[in-house]
Design a protein around this motif. Structure first.
Motif, PDB file in Angstrom:
ATOM      1  N   LYS A 195      38.887  45.074  58.437  1.00 51.13           N
ATOM      2  CA  LYS A 195      38.831  45.312  57.103  1.00 51.13           C
ATOM      3  C   LYS A 195      39.550  44.211  56.317  1.00 51.13           C
ATOM      4  O   LYS A 195      39.260  43.705  55.226  1.00 51.13           O
ATOM      5  CB  LYS A 195      39.224  46.598  56.770  1.00 51.13           C
ATOM      6  CG  LYS A 195      38.140  47.717  57.213  1.00 51.13           C
ATOM      7  CD  LYS A 195      38.421  49.053  56.755  1.00 51.13           C
ATOM      8  CE  LYS A 195      37.562  50.116  57.042  1.00 51.13           C
ATOM      9  NZ  LYS A 195      37.964  51.686  56.761  1.00 51.13           N
ATOM     10  N   GLU A 196      40.831  44.086  56.744  1.00 50.38           N
ATOM     11  CA  GLU A 196      41.723  43.294  55.980  1.00 50.38           C
ATOM     12  C   GLU A 196      41.292  41.841  56.023  1.00 50.38           C
ATOM     13  O   GLU A 196      41.203  40.961  54.915  1.00 50.38           O
ATOM     14  CB  GLU A 196      43.194  43.085  56.475  1.00 50.38           C
ATOM     15  CG  GLU A 196      43.818  44.310  56.350  1.00 50.38           C
ATOM     16  CD  GLU A 196      45.138  44.487  57.419  1.00 50.38           C
ATOM     17  OE1 GLU A 196      45.655  43.602  57.861  1.00 50.38           O
ATOM     18  OE2 GLU A 196      45.879  45.572  57.294  1.00 50.38           O
ATOM     19  N   THR A 246      38.339  41.556  53.350  1.00 54.71           N
ATOM     20  CA  THR A 246      38.694  41.511  52.115  1.00 54.71           C
ATOM     21  C   THR A 246      39.318  40.079  51.728  1.00 54.71           C
ATOM     22  O   THR A 246      39.061  39.562  50.403  1.00 54.71           O
ATOM     23  CB  THR A 246      39.850  42.457  52.019  1.00 54.71           C
ATOM     24  OG1 THR A 246      39.490  43.796  52.311  1.00 54.71           O
ATOM     25  CG2 THR A 246      40.385  42.604  50.381  1.00 54.71           C
ATOM     26  N   SER A 247      40.128  39.452  52.605  1.00 55.08           N
ATOM     27  CA  SER A 247      40.652  38.216  52.008  1.00 55.08           C
ATOM     28  C   SER A 247      39.404  37.159  51.839  1.00 55.08           C
ATOM     29  O   SER A 247      39.535  36.465  50.941  1.00 55.08           O
ATOM     30  CB  SER A 247      41.642  37.929  53.423  1.00 55.08           C
ATOM     31  OG  SER A 247      41.968  36.455  52.992  1.00 55.08           O
ATOM     32  N   CYS A 300      36.421  37.875  51.314  1.00 55.43           N
ATOM     33  CA  CYS A 300      35.354  38.077  50.249  1.00 55.43           C
ATOM     34  C   CYS A 300      36.195  37.678  48.945  1.00 55.43           C
ATOM     35  O   CYS A 300      35.522  37.057  48.097  1.00 55.43           O
ATOM     36  CB  CYS A 300      34.949  39.334  50.319  1.00 55.43           C
ATOM     37  SG  CYS A 300      33.714  39.879  49.176  1.00 55.43           S
ATOM     38  N   ASP A 301      37.202  38.067  48.680  1.00 59.93           N
ATOM     39  CA  ASP A 301      38.033  37.607  47.380  1.00 59.93           C
ATOM     40  C   ASP A 301      37.926  36.119  47.314  1.00 59.93           C
ATOM     41  O   ASP A 301      37.957  35.641  46.294  1.00 59.93           O
ATOM     42  CB  ASP A 301      39.441  38.215  47.714  1.00 59.93           C
ATOM     43  CG  ASP A 301      39.407  39.774  47.355  1.00 59.93           C
ATOM     44  OD1 ASP A 301      38.272  40.083  46.943  1.00 59.93           O
ATOM     45  OD2 ASP A 301      40.379  40.279  47.626  1.00 59.93           O
ATOM     46  N   HIS A 304      32.836  44.990  51.523  1.00 58.05           N
ATOM     47  CA  HIS A 304      34.025  44.689  50.571  1.00 58.05           C
ATOM     48  C   HIS A 304      33.396  44.245  49.198  1.00 58.05           C
ATOM     49  O   HIS A 304      32.566  43.224  49.413  1.00 58.05           O
ATOM     50  CB  HIS A 304      34.942  43.978  51.227  1.00 58.05           C
ATOM     51  CG  HIS A 304      36.161  43.615  50.141  1.00 58.05           C
ATOM     52  ND1 HIS A 304      37.191  44.499  49.741  1.00 58.05           N
ATOM     53  CD2 HIS A 304      36.502  42.600  49.204  1.00 58.05           C
ATOM     54  CE1 HIS A 304      37.812  44.084  48.842  1.00 58.05           C
ATOM     55  NE2 HIS A 304      37.579  43.136  48.507  1.00 58.05           N
ATOM     56  N   SER A 345      34.055  42.579  45.567  1.00 60.43           N
ATOM     57  CA  SER A 345      34.905  41.878  44.723  1.00 60.43           C
ATOM     58  C   SER A 345      34.324  41.699  43.286  1.00 60.43           C
ATOM     59  O   SER A 345      33.163  41.243  43.297  1.00 60.43           O
ATOM     60  CB  SER A 345      35.254  40.339  45.218  1.00 60.43           C
ATOM     61  OG  SER A 345      35.990  40.494  46.602  1.00 60.43           O
TER      62      SER A 345
END
Length: 1002
Positions: free
Chosen positions: A79-80, A83-84, A86-87, A330, A332
């Motif tokens: 998940k981490e 997230t990174s 996608c952002d 995720h 954004s």
């Protein structure tokens, strides 16, 4: 993290191993040293089973707990990472969009400075289009740029007059501003309706030049966007729509163009008053995202979707596809400069998450160790009990197998008898029917029915044959038989099926094959029946061709066989498998292809081939084709039936005949099975009466046609050769032509009389006009003795074969396959020759039996009334005085010495007292009386002056098991006669006991 998990796992395993060891020692002491703790052994076994279940459940829970913990850590890490990534992509997309929009906003300052601030304007449509086209590289994601000026209603007429066109209303049916060349008719638009102000487009890039003169305030959504843009002083986005040229989703961002002296802190009303026009840019969102992802080509591990979330209940997908994923996603947020519209980016991993192998292996290792310990524990407790149970079970199975082996022969004998007994009545009555006054056709029908019945019995006996083959008790007879008649019987058996399918069935035997052979005709017929039966099952079109040659002919005429295997030289014209390949592996042939020579002049080695044009055998199934109870595929038994043992039995029978069997098969082409069999020449080594009988049967049919001439019209060489073969058997001289024209030429030029013309159905049905003309011409020049016309038909559906012209008779139809008896019957009926009441078969044996049995008194014992009638009628036919009884007990009364019976035919299986018991008691009675006569205890006069009583008793049964014959001899029977009676077999048995009476008038 993984290292910590592995360290904790090792510690846990180490402690668990120590605990398990201690528990194991404790449990062993309790189980073996203190049985009183758990009571008796049965109670102890139940207690240990419960403990084992608890042990396993505990470690299963531990294993799954470890798996869940380690897997949850891996999911958090994943998940981490998502997230990174996608952002990062959302930030880059937003930057790229802002860059493009900054270029468009810069153009608004350019228009305000050089168009509105100068009089006259320094910008016109040509200048604007040229400038936007030359600077398009700065806006690679925009499909076009357009400028609409603000016009009040009071200024409309002057504005329209100055520009030379009227302000048009926006076409609401076409939502996209991007069109292909010459496809948008601007003049066809309606004038814009009257309103307070207008926003007609005066400048546009060439790609969207069609929107010039269109009022941007005439559309509902565009009007709201324009008004919102001038009030806020910021760019305003439209909802996503499809761009026509690229079919991508795009948006339009609109900027208001103000007067140059507008202060930066102006109110909304001041902005409205200072508005000069509106500048809009069309952006390709999909291309923008694609360009962004191409820059990150080395990191393409996630799927990206961009949505317009202004309406949360109905989000609009601006980029991406709905590809299923592992559920991990995720979101954004995206800011494209319009606070009214909300956008977001959703990211998912392109590939499913990898298996957590570390967690799986750790948990599995813990579980495996626990299971192994439990298995060792369980095996230790139950090993002795299991061995004892297995031992008792094996002893029980051994006894059952021995009992089954003992009962096997009895079962086979019973099944054989019970199945063949009703067939005896059918075949017996048919045999009696042949002795009545029948014409040739009726006799052919009866003989076909007899052959079918015998074939049915042979099919029933296939399973019995397999059992006898496995036990090594199958034996072959050595009798005299006509191989051509045997082949005719097989063809008659399958004639109906072949006619129904429209498949041509034919047989051919070389002239070099002797008429009479010595061997087992039943087993020889069984092999051919199995092969032809398989061909009939799997052949839907074409032909099935049975040929019989001497082995020497095949090897000496290899070139002929090579030619016959070609496309145009087959029976039906369809391609066939090369039959030479079917015997190439025979051990009796050397590498050059020549066969071995017979060991003596009396030995005859036949080669029989069964050729078909069926579906063929798949290559992967050819290796197991002779395996018992094996079929090509699981659907074969459902579609075609059968037991799957016919070919295996045929192979064993061929080996018993000192021959070999092989095959060649091509899928969708057909199969050819070939086997060899060794026989003895019947001309030199058999009873002359037997040979003479077979010759008389054939000559009695062919004598009616000697000297006749026939013409065969057939374009196929092989098929015409088969027809010639059958006509030659009847003594008819034949000629062959390929078509009707050559047939007319032959009849015109031939000096002799042509008695009959046989035309193949294929020729006759091809051209009805030519067939009619053939009949007319034939009628004209041969009126004195017109030949009979015959149509050789292959299918029972043949309907268009009758042609009657000027009173000429309708052609007779002869159905294939051709056989001697059937062909003779058809020709006799059409030609008006022959004796319709032909002599019955077995004439010679019948005469001999009449001499032997005339006036003999014979007792028949059988519990079946039909069999009694059949046996009695068969013996009465030869002049015997027959007495019948239906039980073994009654037979004891009839055969109690003294009596007047010359022989007894005794059934074996009967209720109350079977034939074996009755015969044994009769022999005991005879032995007792003979002993007492010799000792003088009984006067010979009271017993007909016969000092030694022994009536011949012949076993009469449908049983075919060899063990039954041995049992008959053991109980005192003198012979063995199978039901129904055959004249030859009956003569062989009774001739051993009876002599022809010298005073008898024969």
């Amino acid at each position: 993290m993984n290292g910590e998990v592995m360290t904790s796992s090792k510690t846990l395993l180490g402690d668990g191993e120590h605990i398990v060891k201690k528990l194991w020692e404790l449990s062993a002491k309790i189980y073996y040293c203190y049985p009183q703790y758990v009571g008796n052994r049965k109670v102890g076994n139940k207690w240990w089973r419960k403990l084992l279940i608890v042990w396993l459940l505990f470690w299963i829970v531990v294993s799954f707990s470890v798996l869940w913990y380690m897997n949850s850590k891996a999911v958090e890490k994943r998940k981490e990472t998502l997230t990174s990534m996608c952002d990062e992509r959302a930030r880059m997309l937003q930057d790229q969009f802002n860059v493009s929009m900054n270029h468009v906003q810069a153009m608004s300052i350019l228009i305000s400075t050089f168009h509105h601030a100068r009089n006259p304007s320094a910008i016109d449509q040509c200048t604007f289009a040229s400038y936007t086209e030359r600077t398009a590289f700065e806006r690679p994601l925009t499909s076009g740029v357009a400028y609409a000026v603000r016009v009040l209603h009071s200024e409309r007429k002057e504005f329209e007059k100055r520009h030379g066109w009227s302000i048009k209303r926006m076409d609401t049916r076409e939502p996209t501003p991007v069109h292909k060349d010459n496809e948008y008719d601007r003049d066809g638009l309606e004038p814009s309706p009257i309103q307070a102000e207008y926003a007609p487009v005066i400048f546009a890039q060439d790609t969207i030049a069609h929107v010039i003169s269109v009022d941007m305030l005439s559309g509902k959504e565009d009007r709201e966007n324009v008004l919102r843009a001038r009030e806020s002083g910021k760019g305003v986005l439209t909802a996503p729509f499809r761009l026509l040229k690229t079919n991508h989703l795009g948006v339009i961002k609109t900027f208001a163009v103000y007067k140059t002296d507008l202060p930066s802190n102006a109110t909304p009303n001041e902005r409205i008053q200072a508005t000069d026009g509106y500048l809009g840019g069309v952006l390709d969102i999909e291309s923008l995202v694609e360009k962004l992802l191409q820059q990150l080509a080395s990191k393409q591990t996630i799927l990206v979707n961009v949505y317009d979330m202004t309406n949360i209940s109905h989000p609009i997908s601006m980029y991406g596809s709905n590809v299923s994923s592992d559920g991990l996603e995720h979101v954004s947020a995206l800011n494209f400069g319009d606070p009214f519209r909300r956008h977001e980016m959703r990211c998912r991993f392109k590939q499913k998450p990898p298996w957590p192998w570390l967690a799986i292996t750790t948990a599995t290792g813990i579980l495996i160790i626990a299971l192994l310990i439990g298995q060792i524990f369980h095996a230790t407790i139950n090993r002795i009990a299991k061995v004892e149970d297995d031992y008792h079970e094996m002893m029980m199975l051994k006894k059952r197998a021995e009992a089954a082996d003992v009962a096997k022969s009895q079962f086979l004998a019973t099944v054989s008898h019970e199945i063949r007994t009703p067939m005896n009545g059918v075949l017996g009555m048919l045999h009696m029917l042949t002795d009545t006054n029948l014409d040739v056709t009726q006799q052919d029908y009866v003989s076909t029915a007899q052959a079918s019945g015998k074939a049915l019995v042979s099919l029933i006996n296939e399973v019995l044959d397999q059992a006898k083959i496995e036990s090594g008790k199958l034996e072959l007879d050595a009798v005299c038989f006509d191989v051509r008649a045997t082949l005719d019987e097989v063809l008659s058996l399958f004639s109906g099926k072949s006619q129904e399918k429209g498949v041509e069935l034919a047989g051919y035997i070389s002239d070099k094959v002797p008429d009479v052979l010595i061997g087992d005709p039943g087993r020889f017929r069984q092999i051919i029946t199995n092969l032809v039966g398989n061909s009939i099952k799997f052949t839907e079109k074409g032909h099935i061709f049975v040929t019989v040659h001497l082995v020497e002919e095949v090897t000496e005429s290899a070139e002929e066989f090579k030619v016959n295997s070609l496309f145009k030289s087959t029976l039906s014209g369809l391609p066939v498998a090369d039959k030479r390949q079917s015997w190439r592996s025979f051990m009796g042939f050397n590498q050059e292809g020549s066969s071995f020579t017979s060991s003596s002049l009396d030995q005859i080695t036949l080669m029989v081939s069964v050729e078909d044009t069926g579906v063929g055998i798949p290559l992967d199934a050819q290796s197991r084709i002779f395996t018992p109870f094996m079929q090509v595929g699981p659907s074969i038994a459902r579609i075609h039936g059968g037991t799957g043992i016919g070919l295996s039995i045929s192979k064993c029978l061929v080996q018993l005949m000192k021959g070999e069997i092989g095959f060649v098969s091509l899928p969708k082409i057909g199969s050819t099975f070939t086997f060899t069999a060794v026989f003895t020449n019947g001309r030199n080594n058999w009873n002359e009466k037997k040979s003479q009988q077979i010759n008389n049967q054939s000559n009695s049919i062919s004598s009616d046609f000697h000297g006749m001439r026939a013409l065969i019209v057939d374009p196929r060489t092989v098929r015409a050769r088969v027809s010639q073969y059958h006509m030659k058997r009847l003594g008819v001289h034949t000629e062959v032509v390929s078509d009707l024209n050559h047939g007319l030429s032959y009849v015109r030029t031939e000096n002799g009389v042509t008695n009959m013309i046989l035309i193949e159905q294929e020729i006759w049905d091809t051209d009805s006009g030519k067939s009619s003309l053939f009949v007319k011409i034939l009628r004209k020049f041969n009126t004195s003795s017109s030949p009979k016309l015959f149509i050789l038909a292959n299918s029972i559906n043949s309907s268009r074969v009758g042609v009657s012209v000027n009173g000429f008779p309708t052609p007779f139809i002869i159905m294939k396959p051709l056989r001697e008896s059937m062909l003779a019957a058809s020709l006799q009926r059409a030609m008006g020759v022959g004796n319709k009441g032909n002599c019955t078969n077995g004439e010679l044996s019948g005469l001999s039996l009449s001499k032997l049995l005339q006036g003999r008194k014979i007792l028949i014992v059988d519990d079946n009334n039909v069999n009694l009638r059949v046996a009695a009628a068969a013996l009465k036919k030869y002049g015997a005085d027959v007495v019948c009884t239906d039980s073994g007990k009654k037979a004891l009364t009839f055969l109690q010495p003294p009596h007047q019976f010359d022989a007894c035919f005794m059934d074996i299986q009967m209720p109350e007292m079977d034939g074996f018991q009755a015969t044994k008691i009769i022999r005991e009675m005879e032995s007792d009386i003979n002993s007492r006569i010799k000792l003088g205890q009984l006067p010979p006069e009271a017993y007909g002056n016969i000092s030694s009583w022994k009536v011949p008793i012949l076993a009469m049964t449908a049983d075919v098991i060899q063990a039954t014959n041995e049992q008959c001899q053991k109980c005192g029977m003198d012979g063995y006669v199978s039901k129904p009676f055959e004249a030859e077999q009956l003569y062989e048995e009774v001739s051993r006991f009876f002599q022809i009476k010298p005073t008898q008038n024969t």
